[in-house]
Each structure stands twice: as C-alpha cells, then as structure tokens.
Enzyme design. Structure first.
Site, PDB file in Angstrom:
ATOM      1  N   ARG A  50       0.813  -1.213   0.000  1.00 14.29           N
ATOM      2  CA  ARG A  50       0.000   0.000   0.000  1.00 14.29           C
ATOM      3  C   ARG A  50       0.848   1.265   0.000  1.00 14.29           C
ATOM      4  O   ARG A  50       0.519   2.234  -0.696  1.00 14.29           O
ATOM      5  CB  ARG A  50      -0.956  -0.011   1.207  1.00 14.29           C
ATOM      6  CG  ARG A  50      -1.852   1.216   1.330  1.00 14.29           C
ATOM      7  CD  ARG A  50      -2.478   1.643   0.004  1.00 14.29           C
ATOM      8  NE  ARG A  50      -3.223   0.577  -0.648  1.00 14.29           N
ATOM      9  CZ  ARG A  50      -3.597   0.604  -1.913  1.00 14.29           C
ATOM     10  NH1 ARG A  50      -3.297   1.639  -2.681  1.00 14.29           N
ATOM     11  NH2 ARG A  50      -4.263  -0.393  -2.433  1.00 14.29           N
ATOM     12  N   LYS A  87       1.895  24.260  -3.914  1.00 11.38           N
ATOM     13  CA  LYS A  87       0.587  23.686  -3.573  1.00 11.38           C
ATOM     14  C   LYS A  87       0.675  22.163  -3.645  1.00 11.38           C
ATOM     15  O   LYS A  87       0.116  21.512  -4.526  1.00 11.38           O
ATOM     16  CB  LYS A  87      -0.490  24.229  -4.498  1.00 11.38           C
ATOM     17  CG  LYS A  87      -0.686  25.736  -4.353  1.00 11.38           C
ATOM     18  CD  LYS A  87      -1.676  26.280  -5.362  1.00 11.38           C
ATOM     19  CE  LYS A  87      -1.807  27.798  -5.237  1.00 11.38           C
ATOM     20  NZ  LYS A  87      -2.730  28.374  -6.233  1.00 11.38           N
ATOM     21  N   LYS A 132       5.863  38.572  -3.221  1.00 15.35           N
ATOM     22  CA  LYS A 132       4.485  38.610  -3.698  1.00 15.35           C
ATOM     23  C   LYS A 132       3.809  39.902  -3.255  1.00 15.35           C
ATOM     24  O   LYS A 132       4.418  40.753  -2.600  1.00 15.35           O
ATOM     25  CB  LYS A 132       3.736  37.378  -3.193  1.00 15.35           C
ATOM     26  CG  LYS A 132       4.434  36.050  -3.588  1.00 15.35           C
ATOM     27  CD  LYS A 132       3.566  34.860  -3.382  1.00 15.35           C
ATOM     28  CE  LYS A 132       2.583  34.690  -4.514  1.00 15.35           C
ATOM     29  NZ  LYS A 132       1.827  33.435  -4.453  1.00 15.35           N
ATOM     30  N   GLU A 191       6.236  39.431  -7.984  1.00 16.61           N
ATOM     31  CA  GLU A 191       4.886  39.358  -8.537  1.00 16.61           C
ATOM     32  C   GLU A 191       4.383  40.782  -8.784  1.00 16.61           C
ATOM     33  O   GLU A 191       4.483  41.634  -7.898  1.00 16.61           O
ATOM     34  CB  GLU A 191       3.972  38.646  -7.534  1.00 16.61           C
ATOM     35  CG  GLU A 191       2.520  38.543  -7.956  1.00 16.61           C
ATOM     36  CD  GLU A 191       1.669  37.915  -6.870  1.00 16.61           C
ATOM     37  OE1 GLU A 191       1.541  36.682  -6.878  1.00 16.61           O
ATOM     38  OE2 GLU A 191       1.149  38.646  -6.015  1.00 16.61           O
ATOM     39  N   ASP A 194       0.730  38.293 -12.470  1.00 18.56           N
ATOM     40  CA  ASP A 194      -0.305  37.635 -11.680  1.00 18.56           C
ATOM     41  C   ASP A 194      -1.700  37.978 -12.191  1.00 18.56           C
ATOM     42  O   ASP A 194      -2.103  39.145 -12.190  1.00 18.56           O
ATOM     43  CB  ASP A 194      -0.172  38.052 -10.212  1.00 18.56           C
ATOM     44  CG  ASP A 194      -1.201  37.371  -9.324  1.00 18.56           C
ATOM     45  OD1 ASP A 194      -1.360  36.144  -9.448  1.00 18.56           O
ATOM     46  OD2 ASP A 194      -1.857  38.072  -8.532  1.00 18.56           O
TER      47      ASP A 194
END
Length: 282
Positions: free
Chosen positions: A99, A134, A166, A199, A220
């Site tokens: 597994r 992510k 950012k 960004e 962005d």
C-alpha cells in the site's frame, strides 16, 4: 537543513508507522515467516509512469532482501496491461509494503501524466510549465520529482531556495523598490546567492521591478492580451512567468504571448492518481 534523500526517508518512516503500526496482524496471522513469493506491478490506465525509483527505496527500507526487477522506468508512456516491475522475497514483506508503494506510485504517476498533458499543449513554444508549493504536506519532494519526470520544471522547492516577493510582501515593505533592495541587502549580509522574483499587478509595477533589477517577473492574473503587452514592454530584460487561474484550455494562449514560464497549481493540488495494482504471481 535536511537533504532530499533524508526528507524522503523521513516520509517513508512516517508512511510505515501510520500504515503498519505495531504490525500487519492479518499478514502475520495468515502467512508463515518463511513463505517466499513474487508480485508484479500492473498498470491499469494509460499515462506516464513515475515513482519506480522511489518504490525501490520503499522495498529496500522495509526489507533489504527484497529483489526488484524493473521492466519499465520512470518517464515512460504506459498503457493498461503493462508490467512495470516485479519484486521477489518474503511474502510478509511484499504484503506490508504494497500500500505504501502504490500510494506513492499512483500519485506520482498521476502528477507526471498531468504535467505531460500541460507541457504537450506548449509544444513548439519556448514556454515551460512550472509547479508550485501547492503540494501534499510531506510529499513535496516526490511530487516535484513527478513534475520533472512528466516533462515540467520545478519552481522553488520551498521558502528557502529562492526569493519570491508577492503582493503582500510588496505592500508590507512599502513598494517593489524597497522590497527588492531589502532582499538584495539580506542576501549580501547572509552570503546567499538567491534569485529574486517579483509578482506584479500592473504596468507601473512591471517598470518598478525592471528598474529594481530582478531575475524574474511574475504576471499575476493577467489576461492573455495584457500578458502580450507586458512581454513586449519587458522585451527580454528579465525572465517572465505567468500565474493565476491558467487552465489546460487557456495555457497555449499564454505561451504564445512569449512568456518563459507558466506556473500551474493544478499539477499537484488536485490531480487524479494513475490506476495500477500489485498482484501476486502464481
């Protein structure tokens, strides 16, 4: 800081701890310790195979005496019925590693398959598809490796190997000029050689980033039309990355604008695993 191999080893330790616990009592109660056998990995869905070498680490960590014979390696295009590898040794070990190995291989192969679809959509262009942060907590190294196997490129691994300024950083720092200069001063004081990406949200911020001297500008949530205008304005003075809400359907529109990279969170955050099974060989 831990190395990639150390992080993978930690992941496997945790995976076995949560799956096997104090013992696989089904296997321990039904299979004699001396029983030997063989199982093979059967692909049940078309895609890109990834995770073969990690599977080897799974078997070696649990039982170094397991013998793995590989027929199809990472990055290969596979179809239903293909046998990627076989493993021979104690049946108890085969059943207890099944597994963990499948969870890793199915997810990595799903990511590699998804990445290949995105990169293929950019065929003939200079643009490369990038992953993001992510990722599944603890599995980032494996998921980013799967992106690479699928033909994509890795963005920064984490918060430590690149400076990505950012919108929130810009706003808190008082502007792009201030944020970039602070980042350069920080790198100089710490003896670090890190690329700096910023960004941007509009033309004014593009000009500020260019003046500040950054390594890459991230556009962005720009439309394709605005992206084309931005690429013309930047005119090769720095790398350009598109990001934000870009799908497989809109990917090529952005690539044709001339950007160097397109980052896509969907490569890792919502991918479907590739179907496969690990079956006993009689």
């Amino acid at each position: 800081m831990k190395t990639k191999d150390e992080l993978i080893d930690d992941l496997l330790t945790l995976a076995f701890a949560e799956d096997v616990g104090d013992g696989d009592h089904t296997t321990l109660s039904t299979i004699p310790d001396t029983e030997m056998g063989k199982q093979h990995l059967i692909v049940k869905e078309e895609g890109i195979l990834a995770g073969v070498e990690i599977a080897r680490k799974v078997f070696e960590k649990f039982d170094p005496e397991l013998k793995m014979t590989v027929f199809i390696g990472d990055g290969a295009h596979v179809k239903p019925g293909d046998v990627a590898f076989e493993v021979e040794g104690k049946v108890r070990s085969l059943l207890q590693t099944e597994r963990v190995m499948l969870n890793i291989m199915q997810r990595m192969s799903g990511i590699a398959t998804q990445t290949a679809k995105y990169q293929q959509r950019l065929e003939g262009l200079k643009t490369k598809v990038l992953d993001t942060r992510k990722t599944t907590p603890g599995m980032r190294m494996l998921e980013k490796e799967a992106v690479r196997i699928g033909g994509g490129c890795n963005h920064r691994i984490g918060l430590f190997d690149m400076i990505l300024i950012k919108d929130n950083h810009v706003d808190f720092a008082g502007g792009i000029k201030q944020a970039v200069q602070a980042a350069k001063d920080y790198c100089a004081s710490k003896g670090k050689d890190l690329k700096i990406e910023v960004e941007v949200r509009d033309t004014r911020e593009i000009l500020e980033a260019l003046e500040a001297g950054v390594d890459r500008i991230m556009l962005d949530n720009f439309t394709p039309a605005r992206t084309r205008e931005a690429v013309e304005l930047i005119n090769g003075r720095t790398e350009v990355e598109s990001s934000g809400g870009i799908t497989l359907d809109t990917l090529r529109d952005y690539g044709e604008c001339g950007v160097d990279f397109i980052s896509v969170g969907a490569l890792t955050h919502s991918v479907k695993g590739l179907d496969m099974s690990f079956k006993a060989m009689k």
